[in-house]
Design a protein around this motif. Sequence first.
Motif, PDB file in Angstrom:
ATOM      1  N   THR A  97       7.011   9.629  13.812  1.00 54.62           N
ATOM      2  CA  THR A  97       6.735  10.014  15.202  1.00 54.62           C
ATOM      3  C   THR A  97       5.241  10.264  15.367  1.00 54.62           C
ATOM      4  O   THR A  97       4.562  10.690  14.426  1.00 54.62           O
ATOM      5  CB  THR A  97       7.509  11.281  15.604  1.00 54.62           C
ATOM      6  N   GLY A  98       4.744  10.006  16.587  1.00 55.09           N
ATOM      7  CA  GLY A  98       3.340  10.258  16.880  1.00 55.09           C
ATOM      8  C   GLY A  98       2.428   9.177  16.347  1.00 55.09           C
ATOM      9  O   GLY A  98       2.807   8.378  15.489  1.00 55.09           O
ATOM     10  N   HIS A 102      -3.367  14.358  15.131  1.00 55.86           N
ATOM     11  CA  HIS A 102      -2.752  15.642  15.466  1.00 55.86           C
ATOM     12  C   HIS A 102      -1.230  15.605  15.413  1.00 55.86           C
ATOM     13  O   HIS A 102      -0.587  16.537  14.914  1.00 55.86           O
ATOM     14  CB  HIS A 102      -3.214  16.081  16.859  1.00 55.86           C
ATOM     15  N   ASP A 103      -0.613  14.512  15.929  1.00 55.03           N
ATOM     16  CA  ASP A 103       0.839  14.539  16.137  1.00 55.03           C
ATOM     17  C   ASP A 103       1.632  13.586  15.255  1.00 55.03           C
ATOM     18  O   ASP A 103       2.839  13.430  15.428  1.00 55.03           O
ATOM     19  CB  ASP A 103       1.169  14.266  17.602  1.00 55.03           C
ATOM     20  N   SER A 104       1.000  12.936  14.290  1.00 58.31           N
ATOM     21  CA  SER A 104       1.686  11.948  13.457  1.00 58.31           C
ATOM     22  C   SER A 104       2.446  12.627  12.311  1.00 58.31           C
ATOM     23  O   SER A 104       1.830  13.256  11.443  1.00 58.31           O
ATOM     24  CB  SER A 104       0.669  10.950  12.898  1.00 58.31           C
ATOM     25  N   SER A 118      18.664  16.746   6.956  1.00 54.73           N
ATOM     26  CA  SER A 118      17.226  16.826   7.161  1.00 54.73           C
ATOM     27  C   SER A 118      16.573  17.505   5.957  1.00 54.73           C
ATOM     28  O   SER A 118      16.992  18.581   5.521  1.00 54.73           O
ATOM     29  CB  SER A 118      16.913  17.615   8.424  1.00 54.73           C
ATOM     30  N   MET A 119      15.514  16.877   5.434  1.00 57.68           N
ATOM     31  CA  MET A 119      14.777  17.437   4.310  1.00 57.68           C
ATOM     32  C   MET A 119      13.505  18.147   4.767  1.00 57.68           C
ATOM     33  O   MET A 119      12.831  18.793   3.978  1.00 57.68           O
ATOM     34  CB  MET A 119      14.417  16.323   3.329  1.00 57.68           C
ATOM     35  N   GLY A 120      13.173  17.995   6.049  1.00 55.53           N
ATOM     36  CA  GLY A 120      11.938  18.561   6.574  1.00 55.53           C
ATOM     37  C   GLY A 120      11.002  17.454   7.013  1.00 55.53           C
ATOM     38  O   GLY A 120      11.305  16.262   6.875  1.00 55.53           O
ATOM     39  N   SER A 121       9.863  17.834   7.551  1.00 62.60           N
ATOM     40  CA  SER A 121       8.894  16.843   8.014  1.00 62.60           C
ATOM     41  C   SER A 121       7.519  17.150   7.446  1.00 62.60           C
ATOM     42  O   SER A 121       7.193  18.308   7.153  1.00 62.60           O
ATOM     43  CB  SER A 121       8.837  16.815   9.546  1.00 62.60           C
ATOM     44  N   VAL A 122       6.712  16.101   7.286  1.00 62.93           N
ATOM     45  CA  VAL A 122       5.361  16.239   6.743  1.00 62.93           C
ATOM     46  C   VAL A 122       4.407  15.400   7.576  1.00 62.93           C
ATOM     47  O   VAL A 122       4.791  14.391   8.178  1.00 62.93           O
ATOM     48  CB  VAL A 122       5.286  15.804   5.265  1.00 62.93           C
ATOM     49  N   HIS A 123       3.163  15.831   7.604  1.00 63.34           N
ATOM     50  CA  HIS A 123       2.143  15.098   8.332  1.00 63.34           C
ATOM     51  C   HIS A 123       1.892  13.761   7.635  1.00 63.34           C
ATOM     52  O   HIS A 123       1.948  13.655   6.418  1.00 63.34           O
ATOM     53  CB  HIS A 123       0.846  15.922   8.379  1.00 63.34           C
ATOM     54  N   THR A 124       1.643  12.723   8.423  1.00 61.30           N
ATOM     55  CA  THR A 124       1.379  11.408   7.865  1.00 61.30           C
ATOM     56  C   THR A 124      -0.106  11.073   7.957  1.00 61.30           C
ATOM     57  O   THR A 124      -0.828  11.666   8.749  1.00 61.30           O
ATOM     58  CB  THR A 124       2.162  10.324   8.610  1.00 61.30           C
ATOM     59  N   PRO A 125      -0.535  10.088   7.141  1.00 57.34           N
ATOM     60  CA  PRO A 125       0.257   9.255   6.242  1.00 57.34           C
ATOM     61  C   PRO A 125       0.685  10.001   4.976  1.00 57.34           C
ATOM     62  O   PRO A 125       0.064  10.985   4.603  1.00 57.34           O
ATOM     63  CB  PRO A 125      -0.696   8.107   5.900  1.00 57.34           C
ATOM     64  N   ILE A 126       1.769   9.501   4.365  1.00 56.78           N
ATOM     65  CA  ILE A 126       2.254  10.099   3.130  1.00 56.78           C
ATOM     66  C   ILE A 126       2.218   9.072   2.003  1.00 56.78           C
ATOM     67  O   ILE A 126       2.179   7.868   2.231  1.00 56.78           O
ATOM     68  CB  ILE A 126       3.683  10.657   3.273  1.00 56.78           C
ATOM     69  N   GLU A 127       2.206   9.585   0.778  1.00 56.13           N
ATOM     70  CA  GLU A 127       2.279   8.743  -0.414  1.00 56.13           C
ATOM     71  C   GLU A 127       3.514   9.147  -1.205  1.00 56.13           C
ATOM     72  O   GLU A 127       3.696  10.316  -1.525  1.00 56.13           O
ATOM     73  CB  GLU A 127       1.027   8.914  -1.270  1.00 56.13           C
ATOM     74  N   ASN A 137      -1.275  13.484   3.881  1.00 56.68           N
ATOM     75  CA  ASN A 137      -2.709  13.421   4.162  1.00 56.68           C
ATOM     76  C   ASN A 137      -2.983  13.804   5.612  1.00 56.68           C
ATOM     77  O   ASN A 137      -2.370  13.253   6.533  1.00 56.68           O
ATOM     78  CB  ASN A 137      -3.230  12.011   3.894  1.00 56.68           C
ATOM     79  N   THR A 138      -3.902  14.730   5.801  1.00 57.12           N
ATOM     80  CA  THR A 138      -4.257  15.192   7.139  1.00 57.12           C
ATOM     81  C   THR A 138      -5.764  15.090   7.330  1.00 57.12           C
ATOM     82  O   THR A 138      -6.530  15.713   6.582  1.00 57.12           O
ATOM     83  CB  THR A 138      -3.819  16.652   7.358  1.00 57.12           C
ATOM     84  N   TRP A 139      -6.189  14.310   8.317  1.00 60.50           N
ATOM     85  CA  TRP A 139      -7.606  14.133   8.578  1.00 60.50           C
ATOM     86  C   TRP A 139      -8.200  15.399   9.179  1.00 60.50           C
ATOM     87  O   TRP A 139      -7.657  15.972  10.121  1.00 60.50           O
ATOM     88  CB  TRP A 139      -7.821  12.940   9.512  1.00 60.50           C
ATOM     89  N   GLN A 140      -9.321  15.858   8.609  1.00 61.23           N
ATOM     90  CA  GLN A 140      -9.946  17.111   9.013  1.00 61.23           C
ATOM     91  C   GLN A 140     -11.310  16.907   9.669  1.00 61.23           C
ATOM     92  O   GLN A 140     -12.172  17.776   9.580  1.00 61.23           O
ATOM     93  CB  GLN A 140     -10.094  18.010   7.786  1.00 61.23           C
TER      94      GLN A 140
END
Length: 247
Positions: A97-98, A102-104, A118-127, A137-140
Amino acid sequence: MKKSLVPAIALSSFALLHAPLALAGDEPLVKAASIDLDGDGKPEDISLEAKEDAKGFSYVLKVGAATVNTRSDAEVHGFVIVDIDSGDKRKEVAVHTGMTDHDSYDALYAFDGKALKSMGSVHTPIEVKGNGIILSNTWQGFWNRVDKYVVDAKAGKLTHVPQEFYAVGKEAQVRESFPITQTRSDSKPVAQLAKGSTIQVLLAVLLPVKGQRYKDNAYLVKSSTGLVGWVSESVLTSKTEGLPFAG
């Protein structure tokens, strides 16, 4: 209508099975597939229906007869199959989603042969490399924050592995002289950085912002003379140049 769905499912299955079982932003997102998720040797029909109404976004995820109907904070774009632990026979569904920094997010689901969990959600992209670990990975702004998640086998949930510090590893030039401090919570100077000198931004730490839901970053900086101290994000970004900001 049933016949018209078969080619789409077949193509989706081909794409998913011939792509690496890791999601790093390049794998194709799909809305339908037929893949064995629970490891019993029989493929499950998987479908995702994205919805939008006056209340916002939602989606319906179906695996066989199991269904999840839930709301989303952002637009739903599709899913990909990941293999969190290659030591078992199971695979997981990651609903994406997203689209912005900010919202991906990816919402991850496990299927036990009867129900979706449901296992939960994490910010993308993921490895995902099949070792039981997900790296998010979260861009800062000028660096990428990497967070680690592992699966709590008993609860079947993703668990965040805390880090006191985050690796940054960027260089910048001092445009306007400023001090670096002994700790991130005081103003006692270690050094006054010279204008025109090159510094290394080594680490970041997340600090709560009073009255806000988000957190700010403080940075551990190494001077050109080898001294190390802390600086706030606002000072670092306003008094240096050369940091690799996007755009």
